[in-house]
Design a protein around this motif. Sequence first.
Motif, mmCIF file in Angstrom:
data_model
loop_
_atom_site.group_PDB
_atom_site.id
_atom_site.type_symbol
_atom_site.label_atom_id
_atom_site.label_comp_id
_atom_site.label_asym_id
_atom_site.label_seq_id
_atom_site.Cartn_x
_atom_site.Cartn_y
_atom_site.Cartn_z
ATOM 1 N N ALA A 264 73.750 40.517 -23.316
ATOM 2 C CA ALA A 264 72.813 41.612 -23.123
ATOM 3 C C ALA A 264 72.315 41.766 -24.741
ATOM 4 N N ARG A 265 73.163 41.814 -25.840
ATOM 5 C CA ARG A 265 72.754 41.935 -26.942
ATOM 6 C C ARG A 265 71.580 40.881 -27.412
ATOM 7 N N PHE A 266 71.401 39.780 -27.002
ATOM 8 C CA PHE A 266 70.293 39.054 -27.075
ATOM 9 C C PHE A 266 69.298 39.455 -26.393
ATOM 10 N N TRP A 267 69.289 40.025 -25.393
ATOM 11 C CA TRP A 267 67.944 40.642 -24.804
ATOM 12 C C TRP A 267 67.444 41.831 -25.552
ATOM 13 N N TYR A 268 68.460 42.717 -26.326
ATOM 14 C CA TYR A 268 68.018 43.699 -26.968
ATOM 15 C C TYR A 268 67.328 43.046 -28.286
ATOM 16 N N LEU A 269 67.848 42.162 -29.036
ATOM 17 C CA LEU A 269 66.982 41.148 -30.078
ATOM 18 C C LEU A 269 65.753 40.855 -29.377
ATOM 19 N N TRP A 270 65.677 40.216 -28.193
ATOM 20 C CA TRP A 270 64.438 39.730 -27.828
ATOM 21 C C TRP A 270 63.311 40.833 -27.776
ATOM 22 N N THR A 271 63.813 41.956 -27.206
ATOM 23 C CA THR A 271 63.036 43.193 -26.945
ATOM 24 C C THR A 271 62.485 43.428 -28.171
ATOM 25 N N GLY A 272 63.260 43.578 -29.342
ATOM 26 C CA GLY A 272 62.835 43.988 -30.595
ATOM 27 C C GLY A 272 61.797 43.079 -31.240
ATOM 28 N N THR A 273 62.075 41.705 -31.170
ATOM 29 C CA THR A 273 60.889 40.782 -31.335
ATOM 30 C C THR A 273 59.649 41.183 -30.813
ATOM 31 N N LEU A 274 59.644 41.259 -29.427
ATOM 32 C CA LEU A 274 58.350 41.324 -28.799
ATOM 33 C C LEU A 274 57.736 42.551 -29.217
ATOM 34 N N ILE A 275 58.407 43.648 -29.347
ATOM 35 C CA ILE A 275 57.568 44.868 -29.799
ATOM 36 C C ILE A 275 57.228 44.585 -31.164
ATOM 37 N N ASN A 276 58.083 44.262 -32.091
ATOM 38 C CA ASN A 276 57.582 44.072 -33.453
ATOM 39 C C ASN A 276 56.134 43.005 -33.489
ATOM 40 N N ARG A 277 56.105 41.899 -32.682
ATOM 41 C CA ARG A 277 55.208 41.185 -32.789
ATOM 42 C C ARG A 277 54.006 41.666 -32.180
ATOM 43 N N LEU A 278 54.115 42.476 -31.009
ATOM 44 C CA LEU A 278 53.106 43.317 -30.328
ATOM 45 C C LEU A 278 52.375 44.279 -31.605
ATOM 46 N N GLY A 279 53.133 44.763 -32.505
ATOM 47 C CA GLY A 279 52.333 45.778 -33.590
ATOM 48 C C GLY A 279 52.157 44.715 -34.532
ATOM 49 N N SER A 280 51.829 43.713 -34.831
ATOM 50 C CA SER A 280 51.532 42.732 -35.963
ATOM 51 C C SER A 280 50.244 42.665 -36.289
ATOM 52 N N PHE A 281 49.718 44.004 -36.428
ATOM 53 C CA PHE A 281 48.101 43.936 -36.430
ATOM 54 C C PHE A 281 47.824 43.654 -38.044
ATOM 55 N N VAL A 282 48.487 44.194 -38.944
ATOM 56 C CA VAL A 282 47.969 44.042 -40.229
ATOM 57 C C VAL A 282 47.761 42.552 -40.595
ATOM 58 N N LEU A 283 48.738 41.449 -40.568
ATOM 59 C CA LEU A 283 48.863 40.203 -40.691
ATOM 60 C C LEU A 283 47.530 39.450 -39.996
ATOM 61 N N VAL A 284 47.087 39.953 -38.956
ATOM 62 C CA VAL A 284 45.767 39.200 -38.124
ATOM 63 C C VAL A 284 44.375 39.600 -39.015
ATOM 64 N N PHE A 285 44.540 40.983 -39.791
ATOM 65 C CA PHE A 285 43.457 41.332 -40.091
ATOM 66 C C PHE A 285 43.289 41.739 -41.582
ATOM 67 N N LEU A 286 44.210 41.218 -42.072
ATOM 68 C CA LEU A 286 44.406 41.770 -43.667
ATOM 69 C C LEU A 286 43.496 41.153 -44.646
ATOM 70 N N ALA A 287 42.880 39.849 -44.493
ATOM 71 C CA ALA A 287 41.773 39.342 -45.187
ATOM 72 C C ALA A 287 40.492 40.180 -44.927
ATOM 73 N N ILE A 288 40.314 40.268 -43.643
ATOM 74 C CA ILE A 288 39.055 41.122 -43.222
ATOM 75 C C ILE A 288 39.059 42.543 -43.930
ATOM 76 N N TYR A 289 40.143 43.227 -43.718
ATOM 77 C CA TYR A 289 40.126 44.618 -44.111
ATOM 78 C C TYR A 289 39.960 44.655 -45.799
ATOM 79 N N LEU A 290 40.514 43.850 -46.551
ATOM 80 C CA LEU A 290 40.527 43.763 -47.940
ATOM 81 C C LEU A 290 39.022 43.534 -48.361
ATOM 82 N N THR A 291 38.297 42.643 -47.657
ATOM 83 C CA THR A 291 37.122 42.066 -48.154
ATOM 84 C C THR A 291 35.895 43.247 -47.640
ATOM 85 N N GLN A 292 35.952 43.458 -46.416
ATOM 86 C CA GLN A 292 35.143 44.438 -45.804
ATOM 87 C C GLN A 292 35.315 45.825 -45.821
#
Length: 474
Positions: free
Chosen positions: A17-45
């Motif tokens: 069960a503890r693995f699935w809590y870690l797995w859930t944390g991974t999924l939630i964290n990656r669902l919110g990984s917005f800044v990494l995707v758009f950082l270069a565009i954000y800084l320049t534009q």
Amino acid sequence: MRTVRGWFRDTAGGLPARFWYLWTGTLINRLGSFVLVFLAIYLTQERGFSASQAGLVIGLWGVGGAVGTTVGGTLTDRWGRRPTLFTAHLGAAAMMLTLGLARDLWAVALGALLLGMFAEAARPAFGAMMIDVVPAKDRLRAFSLNYWAINLGFACAAVLAGLAAQADYLLLFVVDAATMLVTALIIFIKVGETRTAVTVAPGQAKGEPPAGALRTILTDRVFLGFVALNLLSALVFLQHISMLPIAMGDSGLTPATYGSVIALNGVLIVVGQLFVPRLIRGRSRSHVLALASVVMGVGFGLTAFADAAWFYGITVLIWTLGEMLNSPSNATLIAELSPAELRGRYQGVFSLSWQVAGAVAPILGGLVREQAGNGALWLGCAAIGAVTAVAHLVSGPARERRAVALRAATEPVVPVTATRTPAPEAAEAAATAPALPVRSGADAAPPAADSDGVDGSAAGGPGRPRSTESAGAR
């Protein structure tokens, strides 16, 4: 015929069960990984920085990450997994908001440096937790599932980030920080501390790793050799972030086309990664890693001849297959090469190879491209893949022997029978009986013919970051 239910049970059933809590944390964290995707565009534009200034900020993020993985690995072993991860996530969330509110270049640069440090400090703790809670025989499946969650979350984040950026760029930083906090709370409350007690040597404080931990790692030639091979693979793999969009631009393709082509990477992983554990189960781990290196090399090498979107798409699909083979095998091997009392440090050093590659790959790729041409860059990637494959085949047996030795040193000895034998007779029996491999609990498995197998046998162990993220780290 195998039913869907049977396939699902073989793929995801029986994990703690503890693995699935870690797995859930991974999924939630990656669902919110917005800044990494758009950082270069954000800084320049949005902030109006030049391309070189944006590169400086992103580079400082990488420098902070290199420091973070090293410090995080040490704290994971000394302080504990849970406090290290929780503190790192809190710090990363705070710095994420700071970066979103910063205006001056110096403030943005400092925020990126500290954000990289805190964010990457959590990686060794998370990786050590995964190894702690999942039995050795199930780690191949567990790391594959976690890698699948990383890519599913990352693919969704790219779409969600585009929508959020249209509303307000600050929303990217707010949501990213919020998902970090949610992940930290889930792991802090539901997983708890997973570090187990280690044998205390004379003069050693309770709970402390043995003295000379750094010396142990620096003299572990088997482990460092594996880290070096991962660095070579990462230098090739990370060209898809830096040099691939430039090559596609030279072919007259738009950034939108690049986005569509590179999305094939995430789609293929989400669709196919859950089938990989069954595909490679019972096979030589070194052979799998060598094949992965060749396939990735071929995929990137064919980029030298690509001149249309469909051709670039084929190259992406090819090297993605190599990535899918590489990730779970890497993760499980690192787990077996890490002594329990130094697990965090070993995870940190391995993650450092991804951080170094992240800083070096775009510089090296750009230099090769400018000095020798586009074709030389991609054919060079193919050559590195071939060299790495040969090195995996040569070094594989030594890695597996090391994994067996570490497992034998940590597994409890299980009595053969319940018969109580007087001490003198027991000593005589121990002296004359043939040596047999001993297993216990979840690690019990029949011996395999291939001493380099990945099926959980005593010879080869169970069937790893990117960069990490455990998962190679993405």
